[in-house]
Design an enzyme around this catalytic site. Structure first.
Site, mmCIF file in Angstrom:
data_model
loop_
_atom_site.group_PDB
_atom_site.id
_atom_site.type_symbol
_atom_site.label_atom_id
_atom_site.label_comp_id
_atom_site.label_asym_id
_atom_site.label_seq_id
_atom_site.Cartn_x
_atom_site.Cartn_y
_atom_site.Cartn_z
ATOM 1 N N CYS A 212 -37.854 -24.232 7.613
ATOM 2 C CA CYS A 212 -37.489 -23.295 8.683
ATOM 3 C C CYS A 212 -36.139 -23.552 9.338
ATOM 4 C CB CYS A 212 -38.580 -23.305 9.743
ATOM 5 S SG CYS A 212 -40.167 -22.787 9.101
HETATM 6 N N1 LIG Z 1 -44.054 -23.975 6.703
HETATM 7 C C1 LIG Z 1 -43.792 -23.755 7.982
HETATM 8 O O1 LIG Z 1 -43.839 -24.664 8.793
HETATM 9 C C2 LIG Z 1 -43.457 -22.356 8.497
HETATM 10 C C3 LIG Z 1 -43.519 -22.117 9.873
HETATM 11 C C4 LIG Z 1 -43.242 -20.856 10.347
HETATM 12 C C5 LIG Z 1 -42.866 -19.858 9.461
HETATM 13 N N2 LIG Z 1 -42.776 -20.103 8.136
HETATM 14 C C6 LIG Z 1 -42.396 -18.999 7.256
HETATM 15 O O2 LIG Z 1 -43.548 -18.496 6.607
HETATM 16 C C7 LIG Z 1 -43.234 -18.044 5.283
HETATM 17 C C8 LIG Z 1 -44.099 -18.770 4.266
HETATM 18 O O3 LIG Z 1 -43.798 -20.150 4.330
HETATM 19 P P1 LIG Z 1 -44.774 -21.261 3.758
HETATM 20 O O4 LIG Z 1 -44.266 -22.557 4.304
HETATM 21 O O5 LIG Z 1 -46.190 -20.890 4.000
HETATM 22 O O6 LIG Z 1 -44.452 -21.153 2.191
HETATM 23 P P2 LIG Z 1 -45.277 -21.820 0.985
HETATM 24 O O7 LIG Z 1 -44.313 -21.984 -0.119
HETATM 25 O O8 LIG Z 1 -46.046 -23.006 1.480
HETATM 26 O O9 LIG Z 1 -46.347 -20.713 0.591
HETATM 27 C C9 LIG Z 1 -45.997 -19.471 0.080
HETATM 28 C C10 LIG Z 1 -47.025 -19.076 -0.968
HETATM 29 O O10 LIG Z 1 -46.733 -17.745 -1.365
HETATM 30 C C11 LIG Z 1 -46.999 -17.636 -2.748
HETATM 31 N N3 LIG Z 1 -46.298 -16.453 -3.260
HETATM 32 C C12 LIG Z 1 -44.991 -16.301 -3.559
HETATM 33 N N4 LIG Z 1 -44.737 -15.043 -3.952
HETATM 34 C C13 LIG Z 1 -45.902 -14.375 -3.897
HETATM 35 C C14 LIG Z 1 -46.287 -13.040 -4.198
HETATM 36 N N5 LIG Z 1 -45.383 -12.131 -4.579
HETATM 37 N N6 LIG Z 1 -47.577 -12.716 -4.062
HETATM 38 C C15 LIG Z 1 -48.485 -13.632 -3.684
HETATM 39 N N7 LIG Z 1 -48.189 -14.911 -3.373
HETATM 40 C C16 LIG Z 1 -46.909 -15.274 -3.483
HETATM 41 C C17 LIG Z 1 -46.523 -18.956 -3.318
HETATM 42 O O11 LIG Z 1 -47.089 -19.216 -4.566
HETATM 43 C C18 LIG Z 1 -46.980 -19.932 -2.211
HETATM 44 O O12 LIG Z 1 -48.275 -20.455 -2.473
HETATM 45 C C19 LIG Z 1 -41.737 -18.292 5.121
HETATM 46 O O13 LIG Z 1 -41.047 -17.133 5.471
HETATM 47 C C20 LIG Z 1 -41.451 -19.370 6.143
HETATM 48 O O14 LIG Z 1 -40.105 -19.349 6.575
HETATM 49 C C21 LIG Z 1 -43.090 -21.332 7.619
#
Ligand SMILES: NC(=O)c1ccc[n+]([C@@H]2O[C@H](COP(=O)([O-])OP(=O)(O)OC[C@H]3O[C@@H](n4cnc5c(N)ncnc54)[C@H](O)[C@@H]3O)[C@@H](O)[C@H]2O)c1
Length: 429
Positions: free
Chosen positions: A265
């Site tokens: 992030c």
């Molecule tokens: N990790 C954090 O601390 C955090 C905090 C706040 C916001 N975010 C935001 O949330 C969003 C997700 O982050 P995350 O950390 O959960 O990512 P992540 O990589 O842990 O998880 C994302 C998942 O989405 C899946 N994916 C990708 N493309 C896909 C599709 N087309 N259809 C279905 N599944 C699909 C991936 O395989 C993965 O399992 C990002 O935009 C991130 O910036 C993350």
């Protein structure tokens, strides 16, 4: 109530954000259908396991047994869902531009199954305008009209992995819709299983809220990192200064210096806003400056390692350096954008023989190098020419690290300083 409980909630992307959200909704009695493109993620959830540190395997198993959680790779099942949240990654491209390809893929999948009455919520962090400019056209291409036939919102995820106090349920949730009816529908849904909702007037306001929060951190970390470099030049103990400043009961918020920004992030999200503003001929100066300072911190740390070795008549070339902690922050296993990767890469480029210890990260493959976490024995500490603390995991006996290492650099200020030890970055040399 009976009707409400019949809701099927689709969560696209079952990672750090999607799985906790899915589990919280399930615990609230809502039937959840999770979607992911990774077979391994889907299989493990269906086996009642959790691959995310903040979600207990027991919780997934209980929801599986209660029939409230199912995972699938079959996107055509999105049509079964009454509400869909999109929690897919939003990385930067190699040129540091937003990569919204995951959002596009997810929105096309949602569009295929879109039907009247559905509520679609984007959770992925992104630039202001994405919900209206990227998702809305894809969904309205079906002929259905937003605010009338379906609802569309942006609601940023604020999860702080590893935080024992604040988690998905009790962290207030901001939601903003394309229309007032969309905002109301989004808030009404999340209110069913989250403690506090913060409705805002538009999707853009919700999108900018998230980026403001992360930019606030990036800029303040940049400020304290630069002040740490200044203090180092002045021969002043930055930690003493920060602790003293933090006694001010108002108007000061404590941030601490370190080896650089990490995670999905803080190093990434502000650049989404920079990109958007470039398209509007505006340069986001605070973001650029903070990014410049924060991304130079690994170089600063490596310079400290070089100084420490030098004081011991050693060159980096050929020195054995033990890195303690490689995850991007304490007590988690997430390596994304970790400054440890830069520190290791810089040391290896200068010919150092790098090993690491991290209780959460067992192997590391970076730039063609494969490393495995070594055991933190007295011998491992005392045989290294230099030891550097990059991530301050709890559960490590830092007094022993101080006692056994020959040259110790502490980028997190966790090593206890006894007599004869420096309060600065180079604890002993
Ligand atoms: N990790 C954090 O601390 C955090 C905090 C706040 C916001 N975010 C935001 O949330 C969003 C997700 O982050 P995350 O950390 O959960 O990512 P992540 O990589 O842990 O998880 C994302 C998942 O989405 C899946 N994916 C990708 N493309 C896909 C599709 N087309 N259809 C279905 N599944 C699909 C991936 O395989 C993965 O399992 C990002 O935009 C991130 O910036 C993350």
């Amino acid at each position: 109530m009976a009707e409400a409980q019949a809701t099927t909630f689709g969560v696209i992307g079952l990672g750090y954000v999607g799985l906790p959200l899915a589990v919280e909704a399930g615990k609230g009695g809502i039937r959840v259908l999770g979607f992911d493109v990774k077979e391994s993620v889907v299989a493990s959830i269906n086996e009642g396991l959790s691959h995310v540190l903040d979600v207990k395997g027991d919780e997934v198993e209980a929801l599986r047994e209660a029939g409230l959680l199912e995972a699938t790779t079959d996107m055509s099942r999105l049509a079964e869902c009454d509400v869909v949240s999109i929690c897919v990654p939003t990385p930067l491209s190699k040129t540091r531009d937003p990569d919204v390809s995951f959002i596009l893929a997810a929105s096309e999948a949602v569009a295929k199954g879109l039907r009247p009455g559905q509520l679609v919520i984007l959770e992925s962090t992104t630039y202001p305008g994405t919900t209206r400019e990227v998702l809305l056209p894809a969904l309205e291409a079906t002929g259905l009209k937003v605010g009338e036939d379906f609802h569309l919102c942006f609601s940023p995820e604020r999860v702080d992995p590893g935080n024992p106090t604040w988690h998905t349920k009790n962290t207030p949730k901001v939601v903003g819709g394309i229309t007032p009816a969309c905002s109301a529908a989004g808030a009404a849904f999340y209110e069913r299983f989250l403690d506090t909702l913060v409705p805002v007037s538009s999707a853009e306001a919700a999108e900018l809220t998230k980026i403001l929060e992360n930019t606030f951190r990036a800029v303040n970390i940049g400020l304290v990192n630069e002040t740490a470099i200044i203090a180092d030049r002045l021969g002043v103990d930055i930690w003493e200064v920060i602790d003293a400043a933090a006694t001010k009961p108002f108007g000061f918020m404590k941030f601490t210096p370190g080896p650089g920004l990490g995670g999905h992030c803080i190093p990434v999200d502000p650049h989404y806003l920079s990109w958007k503003m470039r398209t509007l001929n505006y340069k986001t100066r605070f973001i650029e400056l903070a990014s410049e300072i924060n991304s130079e911190m690994p170089v600063f740390v490596v310079d400290k390692i070089r100084d420490g070795l030098n004081q011991n008549r050693k060159a980096v070339n050929g020195a054995s350096v033990l890195v303690l902690g490689v995850a991007y922050k304490r007590d988690i296993e997430d390596m994304r954008e970790s400054p440890a990767l830069d520190v290791i890469r810089l040391l290896q480029a200068d010919g150092a023989d790098v090993s690491y210890h991290d209780p959460y990260v067992h192997t590391l493959d970076e730039d063609g190098h494969h490393l495995e976490s070594v055991e933190l024995t007295d011998a491992a500490l005392s045989e290294a020419d230099a030891v550097v603390i990059i991530t301050d995991h709890t559960g490590i006996d830092y007094a022993r690290v101080v006692a056994k290492s020959r040259v110790l650099i502490d980028a997190r200020h966790v090593a206890p300083r006894g007599e004869g030890l420096s309060p600065g970055w180079i604890v002993k040399a």
